[in-house]
Write an enzyme that holds these catalytic residues in place. Structure first.
Site, PDB file in Angstrom:
ATOM      1  N   GLU A  63      -4.913  -4.853   3.700  1.00 45.21           N
ATOM      2  CA  GLU A  63      -4.272  -6.173   3.648  1.00 45.21           C
ATOM      3  C   GLU A  63      -4.639  -7.030   4.857  1.00 45.21           C
ATOM      4  O   GLU A  63      -5.145  -6.528   5.863  1.00 45.21           O
ATOM      5  CB  GLU A  63      -2.752  -6.032   3.546  1.00 45.21           C
ATOM      6  CG  GLU A  63      -2.113  -5.328   4.739  1.00 45.21           C
ATOM      7  CD  GLU A  63      -0.649  -5.697   4.935  1.00 45.21           C
ATOM      8  OE1 GLU A  63      -0.328  -6.898   4.987  1.00 45.21           O
ATOM      9  OE2 GLU A  63       0.169  -4.770   5.073  1.00 45.21           O
ATOM     10  N   LYS A 114      10.225   0.682   8.130  1.00 41.84           N
ATOM     11  CA  LYS A 114      10.926   0.663   9.410  1.00 41.84           C
ATOM     12  C   LYS A 114      12.342   0.167   9.207  1.00 41.84           C
ATOM     13  O   LYS A 114      12.646  -0.527   8.227  1.00 41.84           O
ATOM     14  CB  LYS A 114      10.168  -0.143  10.457  1.00 41.84           C
ATOM     15  CG  LYS A 114       9.630  -1.484  10.043  1.00 41.84           C
ATOM     16  CD  LYS A 114       9.124  -2.232  11.248  1.00 41.84           C
ATOM     17  CE  LYS A 114       7.737  -1.853  11.698  1.00 41.84           C
ATOM     18  NZ  LYS A 114       6.681  -2.478  10.914  1.00 41.84           N
TER      19      LYS A 114
END
Ligand code: PSU
Ligand code: MN
Length: 306
Positions: free
Chosen positions: A26, A161
């Protein structure tokens, strides 16, 4: 039907035509995920790692309205220098960016979309978007989860996260029918740390096992992708108390400043890096390289099956 907006680089086109392994990467991680120059250095190092492990890298972005699979060094440097001035492009951004001939850095969502258009099945990144903390009132749920539900690409990440609500993120993925795989672990890794306290759906232990599961989904004609969570190598993992405190502080500051929408994730990433004095950035770079290695091997294993 040939996609009139898609450009494969010569290297990526040749690899796909020869049924050689290709790994998608990406570009929002370059423009919005890391500061310059570490973003460009990391993007190039990730490509190099994929080559060393026997696959061809296809970094994905939108340049001048063209959907690109495979960028030049100059294009990667351009995105890295322009940083957050490049549009962070999710699914809803594609029609207008393409019609106007503009640039866009692709998130997990749009990288999956363009990878699928190009015929690339394996994608390596750092972290995915998910259900944000407080989503029960903000409704901030990343489009990445919807894309995993509908687009047939294996996304190899280091878990999520805890800027996100990990429990709600797993619930959402379950509802959407997305398998969450732990690579060599039963516990969902939390990006900077190897443990989160949450379980994955399945533990798989080799690139061949990952490839077999993904291939079975394709042969059954199932929609959607697969999320592979690969724990950060022990030597680069962070102290959970240190990173936990940094994340809490960053989330609190985002709330105070009223940061919302697409700005939230980039704000939190930059803030965490500042609070930890760059330690989190060093970990972030290492976990992406680790995911690139696994993705290259898995793409090779998948070529053997298909
Ligand atoms: N998480 C990271 N690093 C990142 C991102 C997420 O640890 O660079 C980026 C990815 O491109 C991901 C996007 O797809 O942020 C999610 O943004 P949002 O939460 O606005 O959907
Ligand atoms: Mn969001």
């Amino acid at each position: 039907m040939k996609n009139p907006y898609l450009d494969l680089s010569p290297e990526v086109a040749a690899a796909l035509a020869a049924h050689k392994p290709v790994v998608a990467l990406e570009s929002t991680i370059i423009s919005h995920g890391m500061p310059y120059p570490q973003n460009v250095e990391t993007a190039l190092a990730v490509e190099q790692t994929i080559r060393e492990n026997g696959a061809t890298p296809a970094t994905i972005a939108i340049i001048g309205g063209r959907l690109k699979a495979g960028l030049t060094r100059e294009e990667i440097t351009y995105l890295g220098k322009k940083g957050t001035a490049v549009t962070k492009a999710s699914r809803r951004d594609l029609p207008v960016l393409v019609a106007r001939g503009e640039d866009g850095a692709t998130t997990v969502t749009t990288t999956m979309m363009i990878a699928a258009m190009a015929g690339i099945s394996v994608f390596a990144t750092g972290g995915i978007g998910g259900v944000h903390r407080g989503a029960e009132t903000t409704m901030d749920i990343s489009a990445d989860l919807e894309e995993l539900a509908k687009t047939p690409v294996m996304v190899i990440c280091a878990g999520a996260k805890s800027i996100l609500d990990l429990g709600l993120t797993l619930e959402y993925l379950e509802t959407k029918g997305v398998p969450v795989i732990g690579y060599g672990t039963e516990e969902l890794p939390a990006f900077y740390t190897r443990k989160s306290g949450f379980s994955v759906d399945y533990r798989l232990d080799s690139p061949e096992e990952l490839a077999r599961a993904f291939h079975a989904a394709r042969e059954m004609g199932l929609a959607g992708g697969m999320l592979v969570t690969n724990p950060i190598p022990e030597e680069y993992s962070m102290d959970p108390a240190v990173i936990g405190a940094a994340i809490d502080e960053a989330v609190a500051e985002a709330g105070t400043l009223g940061i919302h929408g697409k700005a939230t994730t980039p704000f939190l990433l930059a803030k965490i890096k500042d609070i930890t004095g760059g330690e989190s950035l060093a970990s972030n770079i290492q976990l992406v390289l680790n995911n690139a290695r696994l993705a290259a091997k898995t793409a090779a294993a998948l070529e053997v099956l298909s």
